[in-house]
Design a protein around this motif. Structure first.
Motif, PDB file in Angstrom:
ATOM      1  N   ALA A 131     -63.722 -42.100 -62.591  1.00  0.00           N
ATOM      2  CA  ALA A 131     -63.648 -43.107 -63.710  1.00  0.00           C
ATOM      3  C   ALA A 131     -62.175 -43.025 -64.140  1.00  0.00           C
ATOM      4  N   LEU A 132     -61.549 -41.876 -64.518  1.00  0.00           N
ATOM      5  CA  LEU A 132     -60.333 -41.768 -65.345  1.00  0.00           C
ATOM      6  C   LEU A 132     -59.243 -42.227 -64.187  1.00  0.00           C
ATOM      7  N   GLN A 133     -59.472 -41.853 -62.826  1.00  0.00           N
ATOM      8  CA  GLN A 133     -58.563 -42.174 -61.974  1.00  0.00           C
ATOM      9  C   GLN A 133     -58.503 -43.665 -61.733  1.00  0.00           C
ATOM     10  N   GLU A 134     -59.700 -44.399 -61.516  1.00  0.00           N
ATOM     11  CA  GLU A 134     -59.953 -45.665 -61.595  1.00  0.00           C
ATOM     12  C   GLU A 134     -58.947 -46.384 -62.698  1.00  0.00           C
ATOM     13  N   LEU A 135     -59.018 -45.614 -63.810  1.00  0.00           N
ATOM     14  CA  LEU A 135     -58.643 -46.498 -65.028  1.00  0.00           C
ATOM     15  C   LEU A 135     -56.931 -45.863 -65.186  1.00  0.00           C
ATOM     16  N   LYS A 136     -56.430 -45.133 -64.290  1.00  0.00           N
ATOM     17  CA  LYS A 136     -55.102 -44.903 -64.127  1.00  0.00           C
ATOM     18  C   LYS A 136     -54.783 -43.855 -65.305  1.00  0.00           C
ATOM     19  N   ILE A 137     -55.748 -43.066 -65.709  1.00  0.00           N
ATOM     20  CA  ILE A 137     -55.585 -42.273 -66.803  1.00  0.00           C
ATOM     21  C   ILE A 137     -55.193 -40.746 -66.368  1.00  0.00           C
ATOM     22  N   PRO A 138     -54.096 -40.046 -66.572  1.00  0.00           N
ATOM     23  CA  PRO A 138     -53.655 -38.938 -65.940  1.00  0.00           C
ATOM     24  C   PRO A 138     -54.748 -37.636 -66.151  1.00  0.00           C
ATOM     25  N   GLY A 224     -63.051 -22.230 -57.514  1.00  0.00           N
ATOM     26  CA  GLY A 224     -63.328 -23.739 -57.639  1.00  0.00           C
ATOM     27  C   GLY A 224     -62.374 -24.366 -58.079  1.00  0.00           C
ATOM     28  N   GLU A 225     -62.323 -25.636 -58.213  1.00  0.00           N
ATOM     29  CA  GLU A 225     -61.707 -26.595 -59.047  1.00  0.00           C
ATOM     30  C   GLU A 225     -62.152 -27.132 -60.125  1.00  0.00           C
ATOM     31  N   GLN A 226     -61.710 -27.173 -61.186  1.00  0.00           N
ATOM     32  CA  GLN A 226     -62.466 -28.099 -62.392  1.00  0.00           C
ATOM     33  C   GLN A 226     -61.144 -28.846 -62.939  1.00  0.00           C
ATOM     34  N   TYR A 227     -61.702 -30.020 -63.525  1.00  0.00           N
ATOM     35  CA  TYR A 227     -60.660 -31.069 -63.946  1.00  0.00           C
ATOM     36  C   TYR A 227     -60.555 -30.732 -65.289  1.00  0.00           C
ATOM     37  N   LYS A 228     -59.339 -30.907 -65.965  1.00  0.00           N
ATOM     38  CA  LYS A 228     -59.126 -30.829 -67.356  1.00  0.00           C
ATOM     39  C   LYS A 228     -58.750 -32.129 -67.811  1.00  0.00           C
ATOM     40  N   PHE A 229     -59.697 -32.728 -68.762  1.00  0.00           N
ATOM     41  CA  PHE A 229     -59.570 -34.244 -69.070  1.00  0.00           C
ATOM     42  C   PHE A 229     -58.686 -34.249 -70.528  1.00  0.00           C
ATOM     43  N   PRO A 230     -58.219 -35.268 -70.481  1.00  0.00           N
ATOM     44  CA  PRO A 230     -57.401 -35.411 -71.806  1.00  0.00           C
ATOM     45  C   PRO A 230     -58.250 -35.815 -73.139  1.00  0.00           C
ATOM     46  N   PHE A 231     -59.561 -36.048 -72.917  1.00  0.00           N
ATOM     47  CA  PHE A 231     -60.589 -36.258 -74.022  1.00  0.00           C
ATOM     48  C   PHE A 231     -61.892 -35.857 -73.603  1.00  0.00           C
ATOM     49  N   LYS A 232     -62.592 -35.854 -74.568  1.00  0.00           N
ATOM     50  CA  LYS A 232     -63.995 -35.304 -74.179  1.00  0.00           C
ATOM     51  C   LYS A 232     -65.163 -36.314 -73.856  1.00  0.00           C
ATOM     52  N   ILE A 253     -68.832 -45.017 -67.732  1.00  0.00           N
ATOM     53  CA  ILE A 253     -67.647 -44.631 -68.185  1.00  0.00           C
ATOM     54  C   ILE A 253     -66.473 -45.553 -68.344  1.00  0.00           C
ATOM     55  N   VAL A 254     -66.237 -46.368 -67.317  1.00  0.00           N
ATOM     56  CA  VAL A 254     -65.232 -47.411 -67.097  1.00  0.00           C
ATOM     57  C   VAL A 254     -65.541 -48.487 -68.108  1.00  0.00           C
ATOM     58  N   ASP A 255     -66.750 -48.860 -68.206  1.00  0.00           N
ATOM     59  CA  ASP A 255     -67.231 -49.941 -69.209  1.00  0.00           C
ATOM     60  C   ASP A 255     -67.040 -49.613 -70.557  1.00  0.00           C
ATOM     61  N   LYS A 256     -67.406 -48.147 -70.919  1.00  0.00           N
ATOM     62  CA  LYS A 256     -67.081 -47.680 -72.219  1.00  0.00           C
ATOM     63  C   LYS A 256     -65.678 -47.799 -72.639  1.00  0.00           C
ATOM     64  N   LEU A 257     -64.619 -47.688 -71.705  1.00  0.00           N
ATOM     65  CA  LEU A 257     -63.370 -47.400 -71.917  1.00  0.00           C
ATOM     66  C   LEU A 257     -62.548 -48.636 -71.739  1.00  0.00           C
ATOM     67  N   THR A 258     -63.102 -49.760 -71.544  1.00  0.00           N
ATOM     68  CA  THR A 258     -62.493 -51.094 -71.304  1.00  0.00           C
ATOM     69  C   THR A 258     -62.992 -52.210 -71.997  1.00  0.00           C
ATOM     70  N   PRO A 259     -62.297 -53.279 -72.493  1.00  0.00           N
ATOM     71  CA  PRO A 259     -62.809 -54.274 -73.405  1.00  0.00           C
ATOM     72  C   PRO A 259     -63.703 -55.027 -72.347  1.00  0.00           C
ATOM     73  N   GLY A 260     -64.646 -55.685 -73.225  1.00  0.00           N
ATOM     74  CA  GLY A 260     -65.656 -56.544 -72.379  1.00  0.00           C
ATOM     75  C   GLY A 260     -66.742 -55.635 -71.720  1.00  0.00           C
ATOM     76  N   ASP A 277     -62.303 -39.046 -56.032  1.00  0.00           N
ATOM     77  CA  ASP A 277     -61.165 -40.351 -55.675  1.00  0.00           C
ATOM     78  C   ASP A 277     -61.849 -41.356 -55.559  1.00  0.00           C
ATOM     79  N   GLY A 278     -63.453 -41.256 -56.059  1.00  0.00           N
ATOM     80  CA  GLY A 278     -64.111 -42.676 -55.916  1.00  0.00           C
ATOM     81  C   GLY A 278     -64.751 -43.139 -54.974  1.00  0.00           C
ATOM     82  N   LYS A 279     -64.905 -42.245 -53.952  1.00  0.00           N
ATOM     83  CA  LYS A 279     -65.841 -42.625 -52.688  1.00  0.00           C
ATOM     84  C   LYS A 279     -67.230 -42.474 -52.970  1.00  0.00           C
ATOM     85  N   VAL A 280     -68.169 -43.554 -52.523  1.00  0.00           N
ATOM     86  CA  VAL A 280     -69.408 -43.604 -52.883  1.00  0.00           C
ATOM     87  C   VAL A 280     -70.469 -43.253 -51.740  1.00  0.00           C
ATOM     88  N   GLY A 281     -71.253 -42.310 -51.729  1.00  0.00           N
ATOM     89  CA  GLY A 281     -71.589 -41.639 -50.546  1.00  0.00           C
ATOM     90  C   GLY A 281     -73.373 -41.898 -50.723  1.00  0.00           C
TER      91      GLY A 281
END
Length: 349
Positions: A131-138, A224-232, A253-260, A277-281
């Motif tokens: 979701a964050l990568q879809e919204l271009k949030i580092p 393993g690798e874990q992500y460090k997000f800029p907010f909780k 998450i995308v809906d909550k972080l964007t207007p509308g 990276d957003g691939k649906v399986g």
């Protein structure tokens, strides 16, 4: 009554008795049935937001983005009987599958539950990253210790959950970097790990040993690798396991972080695993999940592309299938749906 008639009567009674007894004998099959659905935009069983975001502006979201589940009966120690299995085979919303489908022979029921819990945890993290990568949030990544092998050099010195910061003074940015560093060493070589534990940095000196095949130098840790997000972001779903809610978590998450509103007030349900990276399986139990969604009131169902053929064959009346192969395309499809534009649909081809 003749002897022959008595014999036939007794034989018939015995056949009936054996048939009835056999119908209640446990069989190694599991019955899959429609399970509960939950609105990722709503609240959980504790009346708390199912997805809570702190440290970032959020926007009101309307409608439903429900993830769907499958329940089951049977399994080791609680097998269904033959009668239940036969009845399930003729019911449209039940699937009877071999026990090994859910419970591999080399795993206990407890191990299966633990694996499902791990998959749900990973699914939530992947959904947040996607979701964050879809919204271009580092976002940043960190290398963590998943497990420590008993009897190896790291045993008693390195702990699961330690964040690996460096190897021999070189900063670590990914698991591959550690793997390459270890590949250059021979058994008996010294290695110094820098880790962060409970907020404090520590340096841990170790000496490598030979791997089981004698070809590599190892210290006995699984990374393993874990992500460090800029907010909780907190996702609370209760006693639900598995990875198949990933797509719906990401959309919420995308809906909550964007207007509308992505839903436009509609009741939308769906399923699908998600990668960072957003691939649906694809997922299992697509038939039962669609039935659960329609019973809950959904009119649109987000369907992984690889599940489309099976979904079309069992689609409930009144449920529109939208094909989802990436988070970006799924998001675009929901926006196009509101604008009355064509959306990607599941097709027989």
């Amino acid at each position: 009554m003749s002897r022959r008639a008595v014999t036939l009567t007794l034989a018939s009674v015995l056949v009936l008795v054996f048939a009835l007894a056999g119908s209640f004998m446990p069989v190694p099959y599991v019955a899959l049935m429609p399970g509960p659905t939950s609105n990722t935009l709503g609240v959980n069983d504790k009346h708390e937001p199912l997805i809570k975001i702190d440290g970032r502006q959020v926007y009101p979201a309307t409608g439903h983005l429900n993830f769907t589940t499958v329940t089951y009966r049977g399994g080791p120690g609680n097998r269904i009987d033959l009668f239940t299995a036969l009845r399930g085979w003729i019911e449209d919303d039940v699937a009877i599958v071999p026990e090994e489908t859910l419970f591999p022979k080399n795993e206990s029921a407890k191990q299966v539950d633990e694996e499902n819990t791990r998959q749900m945890r990973d699914s939530q993290q992947n959904a947040e990253a996607a979701a964050l990568q879809e919204l271009k949030i580092p976002i940043a990544t960190q290398v963590v210790v998943d497990a420590v092998q008993k009897g190896k050099p790291a045993d008693g010195k390195v702990r699961p959950g330690d964040e690996v910061l460096g190897v021999d003074g070189a900063k670590v940015t990914g698991v591959g970097q550690v793997t390459e560093s270890m590949a250059r060493r021979k058994p008996g070589a010294a290695v110094a790990l820098a880790v962060r534990r409970d907020g404090k940095e520590e340096k841990i000196p170790l000496t490598t040993v030979a791997s089981a095949d004698g070809k590599r130098a190892v210290i006995g840790i699984v990374l393993g690798e874990q992500y460090k997000f800029p907010f909780k972001i907190d996702i609370s779903v209760g006693d639900v396991g598995g990875p198949s809610a990933g797509l719906m978590f990401s959309l919420a998450i995308v809906d909550k972080l964007t207007p509308g509103s992505l839903t436009g007030g509609r009741f939308i349900a769906g399923t699908g695993t998600i990668t960072p990276d957003g691939k649906v399986g694809p997922i299992g139990g697509i038939q039962q999940k669609m039935v659960a969604a329609r019973r809950a009131g959904a009119t649109v169902f987000m369907t992984p592309a690889d599940n489309c053929a099976d979904a079309l064959a069992a689609k409930p009346d009144g449920l529109r299938l939208i094909r989802a192969d990436t988070l970006h395309n799924a998001r675009q499809a929901l926006e196009d749906l509101q604008a009355n534009k064509p959306v990607p649909a599941c097709t027989k081809g």
